[in-house]
Design an enzyme around this catalytic site. Structure first.
Site, short mmCIF file in Angstrom:
data_model
loop_
_atom_site.label_atom_id
_atom_site.label_comp_id
_atom_site.label_asym_id
_atom_site.label_seq_id
_atom_site.Cartn_x
_atom_site.Cartn_y
_atom_site.Cartn_z
N SER A 147 0.86 -1.20 0.00
CA SER A 147 0.00 0.00 0.00
C SER A 147 0.89 1.24 0.00
O SER A 147 2.00 1.20 0.54
CB SER A 147 -0.86 0.03 1.26
OG SER A 147 -1.46 1.31 1.42
N TYR A 160 -0.67 -0.31 10.19
CA TYR A 160 -0.96 -0.89 8.87
C TYR A 160 0.18 -0.57 7.90
O TYR A 160 0.69 -1.44 7.20
CB TYR A 160 -2.29 -0.30 8.39
CG TYR A 160 -2.68 -0.58 6.96
CD1 TYR A 160 -3.21 -1.81 6.60
CD2 TYR A 160 -2.56 0.41 5.98
CE1 TYR A 160 -3.59 -2.05 5.28
CE2 TYR A 160 -2.94 0.18 4.67
CZ TYR A 160 -3.46 -1.05 4.32
OH TYR A 160 -3.84 -1.29 3.03
N LYS A 164 2.78 -2.97 5.67
CA LYS A 164 2.87 -2.88 4.20
C LYS A 164 4.29 -2.55 3.75
O LYS A 164 4.76 -3.04 2.72
CB LYS A 164 1.87 -1.85 3.68
CG LYS A 164 0.40 -2.22 3.95
CD LYS A 164 0.02 -3.53 3.28
CE LYS A 164 -1.47 -3.79 3.29
NZ LYS A 164 -1.83 -5.02 2.58
N1 NAD Z 1 -8.84 -0.42 -1.12
C1 NAD Z 1 -7.80 0.36 -0.93
O1 NAD Z 1 -7.89 1.60 -0.96
C2 NAD Z 1 -6.43 -0.23 -0.72
C3 NAD Z 1 -5.32 0.61 -0.82
C4 NAD Z 1 -4.04 0.07 -0.63
C5 NAD Z 1 -3.89 -1.27 -0.34
N2 NAD Z 1 -4.99 -2.07 -0.24
C6 NAD Z 1 -4.76 -3.48 0.07
O2 NAD Z 1 -5.36 -4.29 -0.94
C7 NAD Z 1 -5.76 -5.53 -0.38
C8 NAD Z 1 -7.21 -5.80 -0.73
O3 NAD Z 1 -7.98 -4.73 -0.22
P1 NAD Z 1 -9.51 -4.48 -0.58
O4 NAD Z 1 -9.66 -3.01 -0.61
O5 NAD Z 1 -9.93 -5.30 -1.72
O6 NAD Z 1 -10.16 -5.03 0.80
P2 NAD Z 1 -11.56 -5.72 1.14
O7 NAD Z 1 -11.75 -5.46 2.59
O8 NAD Z 1 -12.60 -5.32 0.17
O9 NAD Z 1 -11.21 -7.27 0.91
C9 NAD Z 1 -10.34 -7.93 1.79
C10 NAD Z 1 -10.39 -9.41 1.56
O10 NAD Z 1 -9.54 -10.02 2.54
C11 NAD Z 1 -10.26 -11.03 3.23
N3 NAD Z 1 -9.80 -11.17 4.61
C12 NAD Z 1 -9.94 -10.28 5.63
N4 NAD Z 1 -9.48 -10.82 6.78
C13 NAD Z 1 -9.04 -12.08 6.48
C14 NAD Z 1 -8.49 -13.13 7.24
N5 NAD Z 1 -8.30 -13.05 8.57
N6 NAD Z 1 -8.18 -14.30 6.60
C15 NAD Z 1 -8.40 -14.41 5.26
N7 NAD Z 1 -8.91 -13.45 4.49
C16 NAD Z 1 -9.24 -12.30 5.10
C17 NAD Z 1 -11.72 -10.58 3.16
O11 NAD Z 1 -12.61 -11.66 3.33
C18 NAD Z 1 -11.78 -10.01 1.74
O12 NAD Z 1 -11.97 -11.05 0.81
C19 NAD Z 1 -5.48 -5.42 1.13
O13 NAD Z 1 -4.24 -6.03 1.43
C20 NAD Z 1 -5.40 -3.93 1.37
O14 NAD Z 1 -4.57 -3.64 2.47
C21 NAD Z 1 -6.25 -1.59 -0.42
#
Ligand code: NAD
Length: 258
Positions: A147, A160, A164
């Site tokens: 991230s 967090y 990352k």
């Molecule tokens: N959305 C953003 O703005 C953003 C920005 C930077 C990084 N990210 C990273 O991208 C990745 C995906 O994010 P997203 O926005 O799609 O999130 P989201 O919350 O929509 O999806 C997260 C997924 O992880 C799964 N998950 C959560 N806890 C878990 C656990 N204990 N065991 C197994 N699975 C688990 C959830 O079931 C879901 O399928 C993450 O690593 C997040 O940190 C997201």
């Protein structure tokens, strides 16, 4: 005709956190590119429902639940993928959580365990199980979802961001160690992407106004705009990209130079 540079025909991919958001978009792109998919999340019902949905779209998918905070469940996940699909070519450690908002030193033990366990350690545990198998097969790709919160100091998301930043270093280190086995390891650092996870930001007009002012494209990203890079990194077209942490943020982190 689609380009062979973006084909995953004959390959098997495991994507964690693939029941929604960025992970689900990656599963779809990998499926469209011809991969057989193992999708995972901590919620068994979600896993089965989304796997069925993806099968309905014509993909070859198994849904395998595992709580990534539990080392034994992570190891069982790796074993089940190999049992069901017989090989592993692409691992995408995408699942991530941000259970603590606020100053880094105010996070309690539970928040540390969850953040580091799910975001960082589970990627190490899965790599332990699956990289040796890729090496035996002649190579593979590992993509770690980092991230832009791991690139700079952050008052709300310090813990967090720490997890990352460590993932980006994990990508560099594993790339050095496993490159000779033809395994490429890269991290992706998204900016704000429209998902459940980002709702505390995207639902807050004040925060969004500040964020968009910093982002030259003046919008948040879409999950498929991250998935497109994840596809390149696992596909033949990405065969010489290794050890990188690639930013997908509409330019947020380049600043405006003023
Ligand atoms: N959305 C953003 O703005 C953003 C920005 C930077 C990084 N990210 C990273 O991208 C990745 C995906 O994010 P997203 O926005 O799609 O999130 P989201 O919350 O929509 O999806 C997260 C997924 O992880 C799964 N998950 C959560 N806890 C878990 C656990 N204990 N065991 C197994 N699975 C688990 C959830 O079931 C879901 O399928 C993450 O690593 C997040 O940190 C997201």
């Amino acid at each position: 005709m689609s380009s062979p540079l973006f084909s995953l025909e004959g390959r098997v991919a495991l994507i964690t956190g693939a029941t929604r958001g960025i992970g689900l978009a990656i599963a779809r792109e990998y499926g469209r590119a011809g991969a057989r998919l193992a999708i995972s999340s901590e919620n068994a019902d979600d896993c089965q429902r989304v796997a069925a949905e993806l099968r309905g779209e014509g993909f070859d998918v198994s849904g395998i639940p595992a709580d990534l905070a539990q080392p034994e469940e992570v190891r069982a996940l790796a074993r089940q993928v190999l049992d069901r699909h017989g090989r592993i070519d692409a691992l995408v450690c995408n699942a991530g959580v941000a259970p603590h908002f606020g100053p880094l030193l105010s996070a309690d033990d539970a928040a540390w365990r969850l953040t580091m366990g799910i975001n960082l350690e589970s990627a190490v545990w899965l790599s332990n199980e699956l990289l040796p198998v890729m090496a035996e097969q002649g190579g593979g790709s590992l993509v770690l979802m980092a991230s832009i919160a791991g690139l700079r100091g952050n008052k709300a998301l310090g813990l967090y961001g720490l997890s990352k930043a460590a993932l980006a270093q994990l990508a560099r280190n594993l790339a050095v160690e496993w490159g000779p086995a033809n395994i490429r390891v890269n991290a992706i650092s998204p900016g704000v992407i429209q998902t459940e996870f980002a709702r505390p930001l995207t639902d807050n007009p004040e925060v969004m106004q500040r964020r968009l002012a910093l982002t030259p494209l003046r919008r948040v990203g879409r999950p498929e705009e991250v998935a497109a890079l994840a596809l390149l990194l696992a596909a033949p077209g990405g065969a010489f990209i290794n050890g990188q942490n690639i930013i997908v943020d509409g330019g947020t982190t380049i600043g405006d130079g003023n």
